[in-house]
Design a protein around this motif. Sequence first.
Motif, PDB file in Angstrom:
ATOM      1  N   LEU A  38       0.507  -1.309   0.055  1.00 57.60           N
ATOM      2  CA  LEU A  38       0.167  -0.224  -0.140  1.00 57.60           C
ATOM      3  C   LEU A  38       1.037   1.072  -0.187  1.00 57.60           C
ATOM      4  O   LEU A  38       0.189   2.807  -0.609  1.00 57.60           O
ATOM      5  CB  LEU A  38      -0.726  -0.036   1.555  1.00 57.60           C
ATOM      6  N   THR A  39       1.761   1.227   0.411  1.00 56.45           N
ATOM      7  CA  THR A  39       3.195   2.572   0.379  1.00 56.45           C
ATOM      8  C   THR A  39       3.019   3.836  -0.984  1.00 56.45           C
ATOM      9  O   THR A  39       3.577   4.035  -0.475  1.00 56.45           O
ATOM     10  CB  THR A  39       4.016   1.970   1.337  1.00 56.45           C
ATOM     11  N   ASP A  40       2.692   2.518  -1.908  1.00 59.98           N
ATOM     12  CA  ASP A  40       2.787   3.201  -3.099  1.00 59.98           C
ATOM     13  C   ASP A  40       1.678   2.569  -3.871  1.00 59.98           C
ATOM     14  O   ASP A  40       1.807   2.712  -4.970  1.00 59.98           O
ATOM     15  CB  ASP A  40       4.571   2.631  -4.161  1.00 59.98           C
ATOM     16  N   ASN A  41       0.637   1.979  -3.756  1.00 58.36           N
ATOM     17  CA  ASN A  41      -0.633   1.847  -4.370  1.00 58.36           C
ATOM     18  C   ASN A  41      -1.151   2.222  -3.692  1.00 58.36           C
ATOM     19  O   ASN A  41      -2.750   1.494  -3.788  1.00 58.36           O
ATOM     20  CB  ASN A  41      -0.824  -0.026  -4.394  1.00 58.36           C
ATOM     21  N   ALA A  42      -1.480   3.316  -2.576  1.00 63.20           N
ATOM     22  CA  ALA A  42      -2.691   3.375  -1.387  1.00 63.20           C
ATOM     23  C   ALA A  42      -3.762   3.989  -2.567  1.00 63.20           C
ATOM     24  O   ALA A  42      -4.707   3.584  -1.630  1.00 63.20           O
ATOM     25  CB  ALA A  42      -2.011   4.459  -0.716  1.00 63.20           C
ATOM     26  N   ARG A  43      -3.135   4.337  -3.734  1.00 68.92           N
ATOM     27  CA  ARG A  43      -4.788   4.650  -4.588  1.00 68.92           C
ATOM     28  C   ARG A  43      -5.112   3.737  -5.626  1.00 68.92           C
ATOM     29  O   ARG A  43      -5.670   3.776  -6.631  1.00 68.92           O
ATOM     30  CB  ARG A  43      -3.859   6.205  -5.344  1.00 68.92           C
ATOM     31  N   ASP A  44      -4.788   2.458  -5.546  1.00 69.55           N
ATOM     32  CA  ASP A  44      -5.616   1.844  -5.995  1.00 69.55           C
ATOM     33  C   ASP A  44      -5.377   0.272  -5.686  1.00 69.55           C
ATOM     34  O   ASP A  44      -4.970  -0.734  -6.115  1.00 69.55           O
ATOM     35  CB  ASP A  44      -4.270   1.177  -7.393  1.00 69.55           C
TER      36      ASP A  44
END
Length: 339
Positions: A38-44
């Motif tokens: 989620l740290t670099d996919n929080a918007r997906d």
Amino acid sequence: PTGKLHLGHYAGTLKNRVELQESGQYELYVFMADLQALTDNARDPKKIHESLIEVALDYLSVGLDPQKTTIFVQSQVPELTEITNYYLNLVTLARLKRNPTIKTEIKERGFKEDVPVGFLTYPISQAADITAFKADLVPVGEDQLPLIEQCKEIVHTFNSIYGDILKMPQAILADNKACIRLPGIDGKGSKMSKSLNNCIYLSDDSATLKTKVMSMYTDPNHIKVSDPGQIEGNTVFTFLDAFATPKHFVKFLPEYQNLEELKNHYQKGGLGDVVVKKFLYNVLEDILTPIRKRRAYYEQHLDLVYQILEEGSKKARLKAQETLQEIRNAIGLNYFEHK
């Protein structure tokens, strides 16, 4: 969990984990780091939701046995987040930015000042994941070594301040050097990576595997069969170094006793790339066939897969709760425990 696992994962750590499991000498915890994803996919987040079950299927298909290994989901053990919070105070921003793995990953993703805080600090979260289970040994790929060093620094700092509570972990790399950083099939020198689209996935069927192997990069100067061929930088031979065993020669290429004989013939000339690639295909097919068979079983029993993850997460949480209580006691946060 941001996509299916590939041969690089298998060679680098999964094979090691199964061997540790089958040795019967260790208590194993293997998890899916959905919070880290989620740290670099929080918007997906949908990407992570869909990938979670794929990674679980890959774990089970390579031979991780829920009767012997605790398989769990990171987000279902909230104690890990609390432990991370305590460790955040023991690491400086400057130290995080110097971490070679973090620097590389920030560059690969094109982050500058817009790097999410969670992404920058995920090595601290990893330290919580490792120390919560009092891990002695951590099977990793070579690119993860700086993160294990960061974890060891946190353990040393914590124990120096609060007492000898945390266990110092050690990284385990694959014994076979070719497995430590398996290259992609495109021959560009990059490691196998989903983002670079140069992978052989554990779930690839036979036809897909054959297509990928037969298109693999070899020696561009080895044009005729009679031409001497080069081994260095030849992706096909790197894969054979990683996966070919004596039994594969007996089974698929009995005219050669071992890989050295095959290499010598190729280097002298008189051995075509097609023969070598067909041999590699047979080797990988031999390895992946039982993996595909186990995967097919679990694909037909997804309820069982979710049950394994749920039960594993409950067991992991009990273990993490014990460590968290020790950490809270060591820091002195047990204000209301009146005797």
